[in-house]
Design a protein around this motif. Structure first.
Motif, short mmCIF file in Angstrom:
data_model
loop_
_atom_site.label_atom_id
_atom_site.label_comp_id
_atom_site.label_asym_id
_atom_site.label_seq_id
_atom_site.Cartn_x
_atom_site.Cartn_y
_atom_site.Cartn_z
N SER A 61 64.72 -37.90 22.86
CA SER A 61 63.80 -36.83 23.22
C SER A 61 64.34 -35.93 24.31
O SER A 61 64.30 -34.70 24.19
CB SER A 61 62.45 -37.41 23.66
OG SER A 61 62.63 -38.33 24.71
N GLN A 62 64.88 -36.51 25.38
CA GLN A 62 65.36 -35.67 26.46
C GLN A 62 66.59 -34.88 26.03
O GLN A 62 66.73 -33.70 26.34
CB GLN A 62 65.70 -36.52 27.69
CG GLN A 62 66.11 -35.70 28.91
CD GLN A 62 65.03 -34.73 29.34
OE1 GLN A 62 63.90 -35.11 29.62
NE2 GLN A 62 65.35 -33.45 29.37
N ALA A 63 67.48 -35.52 25.27
CA ALA A 63 68.65 -34.82 24.78
C ALA A 63 68.25 -33.67 23.87
O ALA A 63 68.87 -32.60 23.87
CB ALA A 63 69.58 -35.78 24.05
N ALA A 64 67.18 -33.88 23.08
CA ALA A 64 66.73 -32.83 22.18
C ALA A 64 66.13 -31.66 22.93
O ALA A 64 66.20 -30.52 22.49
CB ALA A 64 65.72 -33.40 21.19
N VAL A 65 65.49 -31.94 24.06
CA VAL A 65 64.81 -30.90 24.83
C VAL A 65 65.76 -30.21 25.80
O VAL A 65 65.69 -29.00 26.02
CB VAL A 65 63.60 -31.50 25.57
CG1 VAL A 65 63.03 -30.51 26.58
CG2 VAL A 65 62.52 -31.92 24.57
N THR A 66 66.66 -30.98 26.41
CA THR A 66 67.58 -30.41 27.39
C THR A 66 68.56 -29.47 26.71
O THR A 66 69.10 -29.77 25.65
CB THR A 66 68.34 -31.53 28.12
OG1 THR A 66 67.40 -32.38 28.76
CG2 THR A 66 69.28 -30.95 29.16
N SER A 67 68.80 -28.34 27.35
CA SER A 67 69.70 -27.34 26.78
C SER A 67 70.59 -26.80 27.88
O SER A 67 70.23 -26.83 29.07
CB SER A 67 68.86 -26.19 26.18
OG SER A 67 69.67 -25.09 25.85
N ASN A 68 71.77 -26.31 27.48
CA ASN A 68 72.62 -25.67 28.48
C ASN A 68 72.30 -24.18 28.60
O ASN A 68 73.00 -23.45 29.28
CB ASN A 68 74.10 -25.87 28.16
CG ASN A 68 74.55 -25.09 26.93
OD1 ASN A 68 73.72 -24.64 26.14
ND2 ASN A 68 75.85 -24.96 26.76
N GLN A 69 71.23 -23.75 27.94
CA GLN A 69 70.78 -22.38 28.10
C GLN A 69 69.97 -22.25 29.38
O GLN A 69 69.05 -23.05 29.62
CB GLN A 69 69.89 -21.95 26.94
CG GLN A 69 70.60 -21.87 25.61
CD GLN A 69 69.63 -21.38 24.56
OE1 GLN A 69 69.20 -20.24 24.57
NE2 GLN A 69 69.28 -22.27 23.65
N PRO A 70 70.24 -21.28 30.21
CA PRO A 70 69.43 -21.09 31.42
C PRO A 70 68.05 -20.57 31.08
O PRO A 70 67.85 -19.92 30.04
CB PRO A 70 70.23 -20.06 32.22
CG PRO A 70 71.04 -19.32 31.20
CD PRO A 70 71.36 -20.32 30.12
N ILE A 71 67.10 -20.88 31.94
CA ILE A 71 65.73 -20.41 31.74
C ILE A 71 65.68 -18.89 31.63
O ILE A 71 64.94 -18.34 30.82
CB ILE A 71 64.83 -20.89 32.91
CG1 ILE A 71 64.65 -22.41 32.83
CG2 ILE A 71 63.46 -20.20 32.88
CD1 ILE A 71 63.88 -22.98 33.99
N LEU A 72 66.50 -18.21 32.43
CA LEU A 72 66.49 -16.75 32.46
C LEU A 72 67.77 -16.17 31.87
O LEU A 72 68.32 -15.19 32.37
CB LEU A 72 66.28 -16.25 33.89
CG LEU A 72 64.91 -16.56 34.49
CD1 LEU A 72 64.81 -16.04 35.91
CD2 LEU A 72 63.78 -16.00 33.65
N GLY A 73 68.24 -16.76 30.78
CA GLY A 73 69.40 -16.20 30.09
C GLY A 73 69.06 -14.89 29.42
O GLY A 73 67.89 -14.47 29.37
N PRO A 74 70.06 -14.20 28.88
CA PRO A 74 69.84 -12.87 28.30
C PRO A 74 68.88 -12.89 27.12
O PRO A 74 68.28 -11.86 26.81
CB PRO A 74 71.25 -12.44 27.88
CG PRO A 74 72.06 -13.69 27.81
CD PRO A 74 71.48 -14.61 28.83
N ASN A 75 68.74 -14.03 26.44
CA ASN A 75 67.84 -14.11 25.29
C ASN A 75 66.46 -14.67 25.65
O ASN A 75 65.65 -14.91 24.75
CB ASN A 75 68.47 -14.99 24.20
CG ASN A 75 69.75 -14.39 23.64
OD1 ASN A 75 69.83 -13.18 23.43
ND2 ASN A 75 70.74 -15.23 23.40
#
Length: 429
Positions: A61-75
């Motif tokens: 679950s945590q691996a599925a939720v955790t991302s290397n995308q920042p909260i305030l990335g360009p997208n």
């Protein structure tokens, strides 16, 4: 206290146009009964990849939720718009059912209320539709609950505790409004945060070190309690002090140290906190009237050391609130789900990793040098060769490109809905 978020100004790419287009693709006809609406949502062919697949036996679950995308990335705005479109569809079709357990809901239980839980988790995309409908709290449900808990910043226990139940029963319409509120915040903050920057998301109580639009480090943090909130700010980190002395803020002297000295006259001595007058002369604490209405006009300074309030590191950035990031000797607090305990400053877990990242472009300051300096016990300020932007933000809902939506409690009551207030404790001031 904190700076206000300005009213969102609409960008050239109108999210209203996006919503209209999205609604044309995935909107479903409004159904008469809430139960029928739930089934329609579960069986809808337009769900696409909204269901998040995971191994129900070995939870990721945590691996599925955790991302290397920042909260305030360009997208970030587009990702939030997509989440809003999905939640609009859920709301227009009756939302999700509330869960009212007849028994404690945990692995192995067989009860009709588990069917409610399955429906709830399928609609929000935490449980695959293929798990089906039954009264059994099996490994699929356990994995889905952990996934839900990870998305909401809760302990991933896999069973329905008090706080998970509260989060489950926040209505879809309230979550939709929360997403819309945070889209305005994200749009106002913009995407030009720097090629390298540190972002502290206060409600999530963690810090991201971001480089080239990817998260290089994500550190658990402890932020300000509601009565002493961490301010919103934008600044630049210019200095790290290893083995820093701690100059106690006036607010802590008045609110905390004065009462402590009334109970224990040896408190300052035990904590290695010294008093100095305006000429730099040390003052004996036994000469002070600690029952006075106001604290003495003296400087309170704690000696450097592993047991000082800032332990190994103080990270400085210019701001009018006199706050900073720092280490702490109380490492066990980072294991708490509720990490709103500070007086406004931000404590960082594994702060030496952040030290290394901040100083990577400063000649002579690799990890070995940092560790040697800390081990020496000598207070050592180091100026960064290139100052790193630093942002303290308040984001209670966000989404990554994979469609996983995350929510956090509205710890400072800025979202405008009582259901979103701090759920994970009842005693924080």
């Amino acid at each position: 206290m904190t700076k206000e978020f300005p009213n969102a100004t609409r960008k050239a790419f109108s999210r209203r146009h996006f919503m209209a287009a999205a609604a044309g693709v995935i909107a479903l006809p409004k159904l008469a009964s809430a139960q029928t609406a739930v089934q329609e949502l579960i069986n809808a062919p337009g769900r696409g990849n909204w269901d998040d697949q995971f191994d129900a036996v070995t939870s990721r679950s945590q691996a599925a939720v955790t991302s290397n995308q920042p909260i305030l990335g360009p997208n970030a705005p587009m990702n939030l718009m997509q989440a809003i479109a999905e939640y609009q569809r859920i709301v227009s079709n009756g939302g999700w059912p509330e869960v009212h357990p007849n028994v404690p809901l945990q692995f192995g239980v067989n009860d009709p209320s588990v069917r409610q839980l399955r429906q709830r988790l399928i609609v929000s995309g935490d449980l695959p539709q293929s798990a089906g409908m039954s009264d059994s709290y099996d490994s699929y449900v356990q994995g889905a609950v952990r996934h839900f808990q990870a998305r909401h910043g809760l302990s991933e226990t896999g069973f329905i505790d008090e706080y998970t139940l509260k989060a489950l029963n926040v209505g879809a319409r309230v979550r939709l409004a929360q997403l819309e509120t945070n889209l305005s915040r994200v749009e106002d903050l913009g995407s030009d945060l720097g090629q390298r920057y540190v972002l502290v998301n206060i409600p999530a109580a963690y810090a991201e070190a971001v480089e080239n639009n990817a998260v290089a480090l994500r550190n658990v943090a402890i932020v300000g309690r509601p009565s002493r909130p961490t301010p919103l700010l934008d600044s630049k980190i210019f200095e790290i002090i290893f083995n820093p002395p701690w100059t106690v803020p006036r607010s802590i002297i008045q609110k905390d140290i004065m009462p402590l000295m009334q109970k224990d006259p040896n408190y300052l001595t035990d904590q290695k906190i010294r008093l100095y007058d305006n000429k730099g002369q040390e003052v004996d604490p036994m000469t002070i009237d600690w029952n006075a209405e106001k604290a003495p006009n003296l400087t309170f300074r704690q000696d450097p050391g592993p047991n000082s309030a800032m332990a190994s590191t103080k990270i400085n950035f210019h701001n009018k609130y006199a706050v900073y990031m720092h280490d702490t000797p109380s490492q066990s607090l980072f294991n708490d789900v509720v990490r709103f305990e500070s007086s406004g400053c931000v404590r960082i877990e594994n702060v030496r990793d952040l030290d290394v990242w901040l100083l990577k472009n400063t000649p002579g300051w690799d990890r070995q040098k940092i560790e040697e300096t800390i081990h020496s016990g000598i207070s050592t300020p180091v100026n960064l060769a290139d100052q790193v932007p630093n942002h303290f933000v308040y984001i209670t809902a966000w989404s990554a490109k994979d469609g996983i939506v995350q929510f956090r409690d509205d710890i400072y009551n800025l979202d405008g809905a009582p259901e979103l207030a701090l759920q994970t404790t009842s005693g924080i001031e």
